[in-house]
Design a protein around this motif. Structure first.
Motif, PDB file in Angstrom:
ATOM      1  N   VAL A   1      94.700  71.563  55.773  1.00 19.33           N
ATOM      2  CA  VAL A   1      96.077  70.991  55.161  1.00 19.33           C
ATOM      3  C   VAL A   1      97.109  70.309  56.364  1.00 19.33           C
ATOM      4  CG1 VAL A   1      98.155  71.645  53.628  1.00 19.33           C
ATOM      5  CG2 VAL A   1      96.037  72.878  53.626  1.00 19.33           C
ATOM      6  N   ARG A   2      97.334  69.158  55.870  1.00 22.71           N
ATOM      7  CA  ARG A   2      98.294  68.308  56.901  1.00 22.71           C
ATOM      8  C   ARG A   2      99.090  67.398  56.166  1.00 22.71           C
ATOM      9  NH1 ARG A   2      92.788  65.062  58.954  1.00 22.71           N
ATOM     10  NH2 ARG A   2      91.565  65.409  56.885  1.00 22.71           N
ATOM     11  N   ASP A   3     100.005  67.097  56.954  1.00 22.03           N
ATOM     12  CA  ASP A   3     100.803  65.787  56.443  1.00 22.03           C
ATOM     13  C   ASP A   3     100.378  64.603  55.758  1.00 22.03           C
ATOM     14  OD1 ASP A   3     103.272  67.503  56.633  1.00 22.03           O
ATOM     15  OD2 ASP A   3     103.585  66.864  58.667  1.00 22.03           O
ATOM     16  N   ARG A   4      99.263  64.266  56.365  1.00 22.39           N
ATOM     17  CA  ARG A   4      98.842  62.999  55.674  1.00 22.39           C
ATOM     18  C   ARG A   4      97.042  63.273  55.704  1.00 22.39           C
ATOM     19  NH1 ARG A   4     100.778  61.269  60.818  1.00 22.39           N
ATOM     20  NH2 ARG A   4      99.151  60.705  62.278  1.00 22.39           N
ATOM     21  N   ALA A   5      96.321  62.337  55.021  1.00 21.56           N
ATOM     22  CA  ALA A   5      94.962  62.482  54.800  1.00 21.56           C
ATOM     23  C   ALA A   5      93.994  62.235  56.157  1.00 21.56           C
ATOM     24  CB  ALA A   5      94.505  61.519  53.918  1.00 21.56           C
ATOM     25  N   SER A   6      94.620  61.600  57.232  1.00 21.37           N
ATOM     26  CA  SER A   6      93.877  61.248  58.415  1.00 21.37           C
ATOM     27  C   SER A   6      94.512  61.226  59.565  1.00 21.37           C
ATOM     28  CB  SER A   6      93.026  59.807  58.301  1.00 21.37           C
ATOM     29  OG  SER A   6      93.998  58.916  58.208  1.00 21.37           O
ATOM     30  N   TYR A   7      93.935  61.639  60.537  1.00 24.81           N
ATOM     31  CA  TYR A   7      94.636  61.739  62.094  1.00 24.81           C
ATOM     32  C   TYR A   7      95.912  62.422  62.196  1.00 24.81           C
ATOM     33  CZ  TYR A   7      94.854  59.949  66.924  1.00 24.81           C
ATOM     34  OH  TYR A   7      94.838  59.877  68.124  1.00 24.81           O
ATOM     35  N   ALA A   8      95.719  63.570  61.510  1.00 22.25           N
ATOM     36  CA  ALA A   8      97.142  64.361  61.553  1.00 22.25           C
ATOM     37  C   ALA A   8      96.616  66.036  61.953  1.00 22.25           C
ATOM     38  CB  ALA A   8      97.566  64.439  60.111  1.00 22.25           C
ATOM     39  N   PHE A   9      97.262  66.481  62.595  1.00 17.99           N
ATOM     40  CA  PHE A   9      97.006  67.861  63.172  1.00 17.99           C
ATOM     41  C   PHE A   9      97.393  68.824  61.850  1.00 17.99           C
ATOM     42  CE2 PHE A   9      97.483  65.505  67.022  1.00 17.99           C
ATOM     43  CZ  PHE A   9      96.328  65.921  67.657  1.00 17.99           C
ATOM     44  N   ALA A  10      96.696  69.770  61.975  1.00 16.91           N
ATOM     45  CA  ALA A  10      96.915  71.050  60.741  1.00 16.91           C
ATOM     46  C   ALA A  10      98.022  71.275  60.754  1.00 16.91           C
ATOM     47  CB  ALA A  10      95.795  71.994  60.849  1.00 16.91           C
ATOM     48  N   LEU A  11      98.775  71.718  59.588  1.00 20.73           N
ATOM     49  CA  LEU A  11      99.928  72.521  59.412  1.00 20.73           C
ATOM     50  C   LEU A  11      99.076  73.911  59.125  1.00 20.73           C
ATOM     51  CD1 LEU A  11     102.001  70.259  56.931  1.00 20.73           C
ATOM     52  CD2 LEU A  11     102.751  71.132  59.448  1.00 20.73           C
ATOM     53  N   ALA A  12      98.281  74.115  58.683  1.00 14.77           N
ATOM     54  CA  ALA A  12      97.308  75.450  58.457  1.00 14.77           C
ATOM     55  C   ALA A  12      95.858  75.027  57.956  1.00 14.77           C
ATOM     56  CB  ALA A  12      97.735  76.185  57.223  1.00 14.77           C
ATOM     57  N   SER A  13      95.004  75.777  58.602  1.00 18.40           N
ATOM     58  CA  SER A  13      93.453  75.475  58.405  1.00 18.40           C
ATOM     59  C   SER A  13      92.905  76.987  58.288  1.00 18.40           C
ATOM     60  CB  SER A  13      93.076  74.557  59.389  1.00 18.40           C
ATOM     61  OG  SER A  13      93.047  75.181  60.643  1.00 18.40           O
ATOM     62  N   ALA A  14      91.647  76.884  57.680  1.00 17.00           N
ATOM     63  CA  ALA A  14      90.978  78.205  57.659  1.00 17.00           C
ATOM     64  C   ALA A  14      89.613  77.632  57.836  1.00 17.00           C
ATOM     65  CB  ALA A  14      91.385  78.866  56.439  1.00 17.00           C
ATOM     66  N   ALA A  15      88.644  78.617  58.522  1.00 23.06           N
ATOM     67  CA  ALA A  15      87.064  78.700  58.971  1.00 23.06           C
ATOM     68  C   ALA A  15      86.686  79.888  58.346  1.00 23.06           C
ATOM     69  CB  ALA A  15      86.973  78.289  60.185  1.00 23.06           C
ATOM     70  N   VAL A  16      85.851  79.824  57.143  1.00 21.21           N
ATOM     71  CA  VAL A  16      85.267  80.925  56.518  1.00 21.21           C
ATOM     72  C   VAL A  16      83.696  80.815  56.436  1.00 21.21           C
ATOM     73  CG1 VAL A  16      85.190  82.135  54.615  1.00 21.21           C
ATOM     74  CG2 VAL A  16      87.470  81.357  55.380  1.00 21.21           C
ATOM     75  N   ALA A  17      83.245  82.082  56.737  1.00 22.46           N
ATOM     76  CA  ALA A  17      82.039  81.950  56.566  1.00 22.46           C
ATOM     77  C   ALA A  17      81.652  83.506  55.790  1.00 22.46           C
ATOM     78  CB  ALA A  17      80.954  82.065  57.677  1.00 22.46           C
ATOM     79  N   LEU A  18      80.689  83.606  54.781  1.00 25.94           N
ATOM     80  CA  LEU A  18      80.624  84.835  53.912  1.00 25.94           C
ATOM     81  C   LEU A  18      79.163  85.181  53.814  1.00 25.94           C
ATOM     82  CD1 LEU A  18      82.958  84.279  51.030  1.00 25.94           C
ATOM     83  CD2 LEU A  18      83.680  85.462  52.986  1.00 25.94           C
ATOM     84  N   ASP A  19      78.891  86.470  53.868  1.00 26.69           N
ATOM     85  CA  ASP A  19      77.698  87.086  53.675  1.00 26.69           C
ATOM     86  C   ASP A  19      77.730  87.597  52.359  1.00 26.69           C
ATOM     87  OD1 ASP A  19      75.082  88.278  53.435  1.00 26.69           O
ATOM     88  OD2 ASP A  19      75.494  89.573  55.279  1.00 26.69           O
ATOM     89  N   LEU A  20      77.125  86.896  51.274  1.00 22.59           N
ATOM     90  CA  LEU A  20      77.440  87.502  49.988  1.00 22.59           C
ATOM     91  C   LEU A  20      75.946  88.175  49.369  1.00 22.59           C
ATOM     92  CD1 LEU A  20      79.408  84.850  47.943  1.00 22.59           C
ATOM     93  CD2 LEU A  20      80.234  87.371  48.675  1.00 22.59           C
ATOM     94  N   ARG A  21      76.218  89.240  48.739  1.00 25.13           N
ATOM     95  CA  ARG A  21      74.935  90.005  48.342  1.00 25.13           C
ATOM     96  C   ARG A  21      75.326  90.673  46.850  1.00 25.13           C
ATOM     97  NH1 ARG A  21      72.969  93.183  53.747  1.00 25.13           N
ATOM     98  NH2 ARG A  21      73.419  91.437  55.159  1.00 25.13           N
ATOM     99  N   ASP A  22      74.865  89.884  45.974  1.00 21.18           N
ATOM    100  CA  ASP A  22      74.821  90.188  44.386  1.00 21.18           C
ATOM    101  C   ASP A  22      76.518  90.134  44.264  1.00 21.18           C
ATOM    102  OD1 ASP A  22      72.297  90.573  43.912  1.00 21.18           O
ATOM    103  OD2 ASP A  22      72.452  92.629  44.749  1.00 21.18           O
ATOM    104  N   GLY A  23      77.154  89.076  44.854  1.00 22.28           N
ATOM    105  CA  GLY A  23      78.596  89.046  44.537  1.00 22.28           C
ATOM    106  C   GLY A  23      79.462  89.905  45.436  1.00 22.28           C
ATOM    107  N   VAL A  24      78.952  90.562  45.994  1.00 24.41           N
ATOM    108  CA  VAL A  24      79.809  91.603  47.084  1.00 24.41           C
ATOM    109  C   VAL A  24      79.730  91.112  48.551  1.00 24.41           C
ATOM    110  CG1 VAL A  24      80.090  93.910  47.725  1.00 24.41           C
ATOM    111  CG2 VAL A  24      79.286  93.571  45.422  1.00 24.41           C
ATOM    112  N   ILE A  25      80.804  91.099  49.189  1.00 27.29           N
ATOM    113  CA  ILE A  25      80.977  90.477  50.481  1.00 27.29           C
ATOM    114  C   ILE A  25      80.371  91.428  51.452  1.00 27.29           C
ATOM    115  CG2 ILE A  25      82.356  89.722  52.298  1.00 27.29           C
ATOM    116  CD1 ILE A  25      84.480  88.866  49.788  1.00 27.29           C
ATOM    117  N   ALA A  26      79.165  91.368  52.166  1.00 25.27           N
ATOM    118  CA  ALA A  26      78.868  92.182  53.000  1.00 25.27           C
ATOM    119  C   ALA A  26      79.255  92.151  54.482  1.00 25.27           C
ATOM    120  CB  ALA A  26      77.322  92.066  53.173  1.00 25.27           C
ATOM    121  N   ASP A  27      79.886  90.976  54.677  1.00 21.68           N
ATOM    122  CA  ASP A  27      80.460  90.669  56.025  1.00 21.68           C
ATOM    123  C   ASP A  27      81.305  89.297  56.005  1.00 21.68           C
ATOM    124  OD1 ASP A  27      81.091  90.632  58.531  1.00 21.68           O
ATOM    125  OD2 ASP A  27      79.303  90.201  59.449  1.00 21.68           O
TER     126      ASP A  27
END
Length: 327
Positions: free
Chosen positions: A230-256
């Motif tokens: 999320v940033r102030d404009r769509a390009s060439y702007a630094f993040a106001l907030a960002s998130a990197a996420v990876a999920l290990d899902l097993r039958d809809g439950v988060i294993a890791d």
């Protein structure tokens, strides 16, 4: 521009020996260093050009890790098939940063050493403990809208600017370093230092140390990963907030889960409390909200940046929701 000596390194030994001199800097893409030299923030006596070094390969190692050379250009890494297929969060993070022209020049090692965009750090008329230790931090009582709410100290609240580093923090990458005493390998989440009493020290590197590669371990579920910025404009702007996420899902439950935040902390911020909160829970709104609360529990707002806490929570919820919806 201040006068300096320019040295072209023909091999790693030449590079390290030249960089062991006082006030020496490596030149890779130059997308940060040259800007700061023009502003007189950086005033190196020696510039060591490492572009001739053979550190431009992306390859799979025997244990299934991916090794990315320090001189690999950001655009090449973002579009490499191994990165796109196994670690989409990393490709997305790189492509969310800067412009195409900058990504074509910027390097892997240089991105790790990218310096803050704090107004006061870049303005030599203002006090800054990061630039001039002991001079004070103008951001504490100044315009601090873009500044950090996590990992701060009474001496510095500058945010780390990199998108790529947020993804690497989530992926438990390793940094390979060659120095005067040989090679060492540093976990990515130990590479950047909190400001503490010495914000001028940003990484574990010592004089003469050269980053040679970044290694990303084989994480099977990293293919289910996303980066939200999320940033102030769509390009060439630094993040106001960002998130990197990876999920290990097993039958809809988060294993890791792997979670890292950007734009809100003094270094790429691994949200381990949020990861633990998610383990064994379904991927639903309640779980995502609980993880977001855990991730920002220690946030310390300033006059102009309190909005970042709510923004970062919503950014993380969006990233978790998107990751959970992936096949």
């Amino acid at each position: 521009m201040n006068p300096f000596e320019f040295v072209t390194a023909v091999d790693g030994t030449t590079a390290r020996e030249a960089a062991a001199a006082a006030d020496a800097r490596f030149l890779a893409g130059g997308t940060t260093l040259v800007d700061l030299m023009k502003l007189h923030v950086e005033r190196p006596r020696t510039i060591v050009d490492i572009n001739p070094l053979p550190l431009t390969e992306i390859e799979e190692t025997a244990d299934g890790s991916i090794r990315v050379g320090a001189m690999v250009r950001n655009s090449d890494m973002a579009h490499h098939e191994l990165i796109r297929s196994r670690y989409p969060v990393l490709s997305q993070a790189i492509l969310a940063g800067a412009s195409a022209q900058v990504r074509n020049m910027a390097t892997t090692g240089g991105n790790l050493l990218q310096r803050t965009r704090c107004y006061y750090f870049r303005d030599t008329t203002e006090p800054c403990n990061k630039r001039e230790p002991g001079s004070g931090c103008a951001a504490l009582e100044g315009c601090n809208r873009i500044h950090a709410v996590l990992g701060t100290s009474e001496h510095c609240i500058a945010t780390h600017p990199s998108d790529m580093c947020v993804a690497l923090a989530a992926l438990d990458a390793l940094v390979r370093i060659e120095g005067p005493t040989g090679e060492r390998v540093v976990p990515f989440n130990d590479f950047h230092l909190p400001p503490g009493d010495h914000p001028e020290r940003e990484t574990v590197l010592h004089r003469g140390d050269l980053i040679t590669a970044v290694e990303i371990p084989p994480i099977a579920y990293a293919s289910r990963s996303v980066y939200v910025k999320v940033r102030d404009r769509a390009s060439y702007a630094f993040a106001l907030a960002s998130a990197a996420v990876a999920l290990d899902l097993r039958d809809g439950v988060i294993a890791d889960a792997r979670i890292a935040l950007g734009g809100v902390a003094t270094r790429p911020w691994r949200a381990r409390d949020a990861e633990r909160m998610l383990a064994g829970r379904p991927i639903d709104a309640a779980s995502c909200d609980a993880a977001a609360e855990a991730a920002l529990a220690g946030a310390v707002p300033r006059q102009h940046n309190a909005f970042k806490i709510a923004l970062a929570k919503r950014t993380l919820v969006r990233a978790l929701t998107r990751a959970g919806a992936l096949p």
